[in-house]
Design an enzyme around this catalytic site. Structure first.
Site, short mmCIF file in Angstrom:
data_model
loop_
_atom_site.label_atom_id
_atom_site.label_comp_id
_atom_site.label_asym_id
_atom_site.label_seq_id
_atom_site.Cartn_x
_atom_site.Cartn_y
_atom_site.Cartn_z
N LYS A 44 68.45 75.39 65.62
CA LYS A 44 69.78 75.51 66.22
C LYS A 44 70.73 76.39 65.39
CE LYS A 44 69.03 71.80 69.41
NZ LYS A 44 68.16 70.68 69.21
N ASP A 75 64.79 65.45 60.00
CA ASP A 75 64.89 66.42 61.09
C ASP A 75 66.36 66.77 61.26
OD1 ASP A 75 65.04 67.91 63.36
OD2 ASP A 75 63.73 66.64 64.56
N TYR A 117 64.66 62.56 68.66
CA TYR A 117 63.84 63.60 69.28
C TYR A 117 63.46 64.60 68.20
CZ TYR A 117 62.49 67.51 72.35
OH TYR A 117 61.81 68.52 72.98
C1 PLP Z 1 66.70 70.41 69.53
C2 PLP Z 1 65.95 69.53 68.60
C3 PLP Z 1 64.58 69.73 68.33
C4 PLP Z 1 63.74 70.71 69.09
O1 PLP Z 1 64.17 72.01 68.92
P1 PLP Z 1 63.73 73.12 70.00
O2 PLP Z 1 64.24 74.40 69.42
O3 PLP Z 1 64.39 72.72 71.28
O4 PLP Z 1 62.26 73.08 70.11
C5 PLP Z 1 63.99 68.97 67.35
N1 PLP Z 1 64.69 68.04 66.67
C6 PLP Z 1 65.99 67.81 66.91
C7 PLP Z 1 66.71 66.79 66.11
C8 PLP Z 1 66.66 68.52 67.89
O5 PLP Z 1 67.93 68.25 68.16
#
Ligand code: PLP
Length: 430
Positions: A270, A237, A142
């Site tokens: 995060k 990511d 994601y």
């Molecule tokens: C949480 C997450 C996102 C999206 O971040 P948001 O602050 O919820 O938009 C993107 N990539 C990864 C790997 C994530 O865990």
């Protein structure tokens, strides 16, 4: 006292599904979401006053536990000085310097407000910097909800994907190639047939959005080589894994296993916000200088580098940089995973787990899955019974079998022991 059920009913009248992010609605596991009233350390309390040991930690940011005194003080001080200026501040430089200091592959960084925004911007930059349109992502990873990234695999090997959401035109995802995670043959074929057109490969190096799945070392080694050979940018990511699986993120874990390993760009979120809306993307100077106002790739944000959020993130990074922090966090997380495995063994239930730093996963299966399809084929009914069995016993796990879990520095050995004891009871019940 208002019950969770009353709040959920009221919420559903004014907020679609009663929640502001879908997974909170408990649709995967059923039941009533808990409306959280407050949190401290490793615990959260719901509207009914029930206490839970928290293994979500806001999906990762609360690595120090809730209400850490140093973070609270930094946030309070920053709030007094002003919420937002729409002009540059010294703290943004400090946070950028802190990120660059911890992640050697990043020479410059831009701050934004959510992981979605960071991923979307990184993608635009990769396309702008390479002058190419096509991108590769992997099923089960994601990267936020930008249109081009809400894609699932097509029917054939190395074909372009289909939108996973209504409202995303097929035209927008026609440049997104979706491959199976850890599948070397698909990766080879994609680069052999389309290598010269690929702007970037975006990957969660240790995936936390299909439970917890690591990219294998041979897969990562080959991915790096193919990107270099074909002039595609490798984008990590690390919104979830950054400053969570290790101080230097997942890339530091792979750098120990693959000599000289580095991604070209990284996306963070995060933990770097410590619970405030803050995210970032960064990479080498030559790529980052393609961004406006220096270069032709536009990107902006009214609240980007927000002074309160940067104070929260900086204080968090300072705490996790202290000597021994990750060693202690890793040991606690490992003891949780080993404890869950032992409780399952005693109950005669097949369960395997894995962890890195303060992030973990467990599966009702006899071996660790290597890709999304295998994760989704694990025992969902068993997971859902276990989730509710744990919730009833005061343990708050992620409410879906395809989500990872998070341990914070505030979790004590007694919290872990209580969790493992609850798991034993929940599993014995069926
Ligand atoms: C949480 C997450 C996102 C999206 O971040 P948001 O602050 O919820 O938009 C993107 N990539 C990864 C790997 C994530 O865990």
């Amino acid at each position: 006292m208002t019950s969770n059920a009353d709040l959920f009913a009221r919420a559903q009248r004014v907020i679609p599904g009663g929640v502001n992010s879908p997974v909170r609605a408990f649709r995967a596991v059923g039941g009533t979401p808990r409306f959280i009233q407050r949190a401290q350390g490793a615990y959260i309390w719901d509207a009914e006053g029930s206490r839970y040991i928290d293994y979500i930690g806001s999906w990762g940011p609360m690595i120090l536990g809730h209400g850490h005194p140093a973070v609270l003080e930094a946030v309070q001080k920053a709030a007094v000085d002003g919420f937002s200026f729409g002009a540059p501040t010294e703290r943004e430089i400090e946070l950028a310097e802190a990120i660059i200091g911890l992640v050697p592959s990043v020479e410059q960084v831009r701050l934004v407000s959510s992981g979605t925004e960071a991923g979307m911007s990184a993608l635009r930059l990769a396309r702008g910097a390479t002058g190419r349109n096509k991108i590769i992502k992997f099923e089960g990873c994601y990267h936020g909800h930008a249109d081009a990234l809400l894609v699932k695999a097509g029917s054939g090997l190395a074909t372009f994907g289909f939108p996973t959401s209504a409202g995303v035109p097929e035209d927008v995802v026609k440049h997104t190639l979706v491959l199976e995670y850890n599948n070397l043959a698909q990766l080879e074929e994609a680069f052999a047939t389309q290598g010269s057109e690929i702007a970037c490969v975006m990957i969660e190096p240790i995936a936390g959005n299909m439970n917890f799945v690591r990219a294998s070392v041979p897969f990562m080694t080959r991915l790096r080589a193919l990107c270099t050979q074909h002039g595609a940018l490798l984008v990590f990511d690390e919104v979830m894994s950054g400053f969570r699986v290790a101080l230097g993120g997942a890339q530091s874990v792979y750098a120990k296993l693959i000599p000289g390993f580095e991604p070209d760009m990284s996306v963070f979120g995060k933990v770097i916000g410590g619970g405030m809306p803050l995210a970032a993307f960064g990479g080498k100077k030559d790529v980052m200088s393609q961004l406006a106002p220096l270069g032709p790739v536009y990107q902006a944000g009214t609240l980007s580098g927000n002074p309160v959020a940067t104070a929260c993130g900086l204080a968090t990074l300072q705490e996790i940089s202290k000597p021994g922090f990750f060693e202690a966090l890793s040991a606690q997380t490992q003891s949780l995973v080993r404890g869950l495995e032992a409780a399952a063994r005693d109950a005669g239930v097949a369960l395997v787990g894995d962890s890195e730093g303060g992030m973990f996963g467990f599966f009702f299966a006899s071996e660790l899955p290597q890709n999304y399809g295998v994760v989704m084929a694990t025992d969902k009914e068993r997971f859902n019974r276990f989730f509710h069995g744990m919730l009833d016993r005061g343990v708050y796990l992620a409410p879906a079998l395809y989500e990872a879990g998070f341990v914070s520095a505030a979790h004590t050995p007694a919290d872990i022991a209580a969790t493992v004891a609850a798991a034993g009871q929940a599993l014995a019940q069926g």
